[in-house]
Design an enzyme around this catalytic site. Structure first.
Site, PDB file in Angstrom:
ATOM      1  N   TYR A   1       9.135  28.449   2.505  1.00 45.84           N
ATOM      2  CA  TYR A   1       8.801  29.097   3.766  1.00 45.84           C
ATOM      3  C   TYR A   1       7.335  28.883   4.110  1.00 45.84           C
ATOM      4  CZ  TYR A   1       8.667  32.940   7.224  1.00 45.84           C
ATOM      5  OH  TYR A   1       8.554  33.706   8.357  1.00 45.84           O
TER       6      TYR A   1
ATOM      7  N   TYR B   1      13.967  26.990  12.664  1.00 41.83           N
ATOM      8  CA  TYR B   1      13.160  28.005  11.984  1.00 41.83           C
ATOM      9  C   TYR B   1      14.110  29.064  11.455  1.00 41.83           C
ATOM     10  CZ  TYR B   1       9.193  31.242  11.389  1.00 41.83           C
ATOM     11  OH  TYR B   1       8.221  32.076  10.890  1.00 41.83           O
TER      12      TYR B   1
END
Lengths: 129, 391
Positions: free
Chosen positions: B339, B289
């Site tokens: 994203y 992430y």
């Protein structure tokens, strides 16, 4: 002061006093993020000595930023400062050219005319325990 | 290594993804769940669970429980909104798996959707919420510490200082992600980058530049979790979950003195590895992430792939790039693929585990997926594999 920790801190700041919260029982200094029962907090004046833990220079639109002398237009620094007593807080370093801001540098707390707490470069000082 | 999975990811779906406004988050969420159902050959009535995560920055109620009506779900045994910042997506998978393993539900969809850009709205405006660090509400606003980028910049600055790294050290991760994005037709940013490109990209919050930041897109993604046995009967190869962990430490000081750059990710790592009976040496690729480049470096260290302060060099040496021994963010990650707040790494892990990654396919025997958010406070991890049994 019987207000909760954040309210008490801000009330002192409004009176141009930087204070740190200690446990009455032990004298241990707490972080500003702590939330002990209010009766257990004793607010003692901070020495104003601090050191720079980290910083960043934000590049915002000129209209958003508090432009500082010597910095790029629209740029300003935000500092993560550790008081000699232990607690950490966000602030800004004034009176230092961008290239002079160094992690670990000694700082001194200062209130501006508008009541905002800032930190200026200080001569090296002895760390308190 | 020793693990026999009890539940697996059986379906993966996405809505359309775009920088333009293409629908509300709610509409996109429903589309992603329908796409996931089609992916594994199920219908809405086959789902008996729904977990929902919206961006914590979006208005409350952006993805309400009534999403079940949009999708046409009835008689659910599991339904909730899950919120844990950047750890939310993996937390949803974990909660779905726990419910399935306990027999509380049998087939659970997990969905994320967001619409942060488009229609004149810039990502920098969307992600400009005040970043609380001091513990005094409202304190940071007077100094202009706005946006997660500012908090992560403080961590990044400290990291570079403590490890005596050059200001452009983080750029190697951005470059590596572009190399993978070049191999991914679905990635948004596919042009190669040089270190000179990185150095000349706009500073946002030093040392973080535009190229250190995730690329916000509008869209949704969903996965479907069921038992390992059921997954084996469905259309796509199951992606088995062998390890799960979370780690949280809100009072951890951001950017502490040397030696305290470790995050609560180490807690998530320990649990995930222990559950799978695995170690970092067993991992064949990572999907990390990376809201900001610094997140990937800290994750590589926190999950045990290199020592403290060594991640920048590890990446610069090419170990995480195509051709390297530990592929990281093989679709381009949050910086280059787009994203979707944790769905990006999870979806790529599923694609890789299924062997569907085409030109960017690498060894997928054991995949680490992580999530992290807040001020590097909230972490989750999964260890995934196409193999039901790890031995």
């Amino acid at each position: 002061m019987n207000a909760d920790l954040p309210s008490a801190f801000l009330a002192y700041i409004a009176a141009r006093e930087l204070r740190v919260p200690r446990l009455r029982s032990s004298g241990q200094c707490l972080s500003y993020a702590s939330r002990p029962p209010v009766g257990e907090i004793e607010w003692t004046p901070a020495s104003g000595h601090a050191r720079l833990v980290s910083y960043t220079v934000l590049h915002g639109r000129a209209s958003d930023a508090a432009t500082q002398p010597g910095a790029a237009p629209g740029a300003y620094n935000v500092a993560w400062v550790e008081l000699a007593e232990g607690p950490r807080l966000v602030s800004t370093v004034h009176g230092a050219a961008p290239g002079q801001i160094q992690i670990g540098m000694p700082l001194q707390a200062r209130f501006e005319d508008d009541g905002r707490l800032v930190f200026v470069p200080a001569a090296p000082h002895k760390e308190t325990a | 290594m020793a693990s026999l999975s009890r539940f697996a990811i059986a379906g993966l779906g996405r809505s359309a993804l775009s920088r333009d406004l293409i629908g509300t988050a709610r509409q996109l969420a429903a589309a992603a769940v329908r796409d996931a159902l089609a992916d594994c050959g199920l219908a809405a009535q086959d789902l008996d669970g729904l977990l929902i995560n919206q961006s914590s920055i979006a208005a409350a109620g952006t993805l309400p429980l009534q999403l079940i009506d949009d999708i046409g779900l009835e008689d659910l045994h599991l339904l909730s909104i899950v919120e844990c910042k950047g750890a939310s997506v993996l937390a949803m998978v974990q909660q779905a798996g726990l419910a399935v393993a306990a027999g509380m539900a049998s087939c659970v969809a997990c969905v994320f959707a967001d619409t942060p850009v488009g229609g004149g709205q810039r990502g920098s405006d969307t992600f400009s919420n005040e970043a609380p660090l001091t513990g005094i509400e409202g304190w940071e606003g007077q100094y202009g510490l706005r946006g997660p980028v500012a908090s992560y910049a403080l961590a990044a600055q400290r990291y570079l200082h403590d490890n005596a790294l050059a200001a452009d050290a983080l750029g190697h991760h951005a470059l590596a992600c572009r190399r993978w994005a070049a191999l991914n037709p679905s990635a948004f940013l596919r042009d190669p980058l040089t270190l000179e490109d990185y150095r000349s990209s706009r500073p946002i919050a030093e040392p973080l530049r535009l190229l250190d930041c995730a690329y916000p897109v509008n869209g949704a993604a969903a996965i479907i979790v069921t038992t390992a046995e059921r997954a084996a009967d469905l259309r796509r190869p199951p992606v088995h979950v062998h390890g799960m962990g979370q780690g949280h430490a809100t009072l951890k000081r951001l950017a502490g003195p040397a030696g305290e750059n470790a995050t609560a990710g180490v807690l998530a790592a320990a649990r995930a590895y222990a559950m799978a009976g695995a170690s970092p040496a067993d991992v064949t690729q990572c999907q990390l992430y990376d809201a900001f480049s610094i997140c990937a470096l800290l994750a590589l260290e926190g999950y045990g792939f290199c020592g403290e302060g060594e991640a920048a060099g590890f990446i610069a040496d090419g170990h995480t790039s195509p051709g390297g021994r530990l592929p990281v963010n093989t679709g381009g990650g949050h910086l280059a693929e787009g994203y979707l707040q944790g769905m990006t790494p999870l979806a790529e892990a599923v694609v890789q585990a299924r062997g569907d990654a085409g030109e960017r396919q690498r060894r997928a025997d054991l995949i680490l997926v992580n999530g992290s958010g807040g001020r590097l406070e909230f972490h989750a991890a999964l260890l995934l594999s196409p193999h039901r049994s790890l031995a």
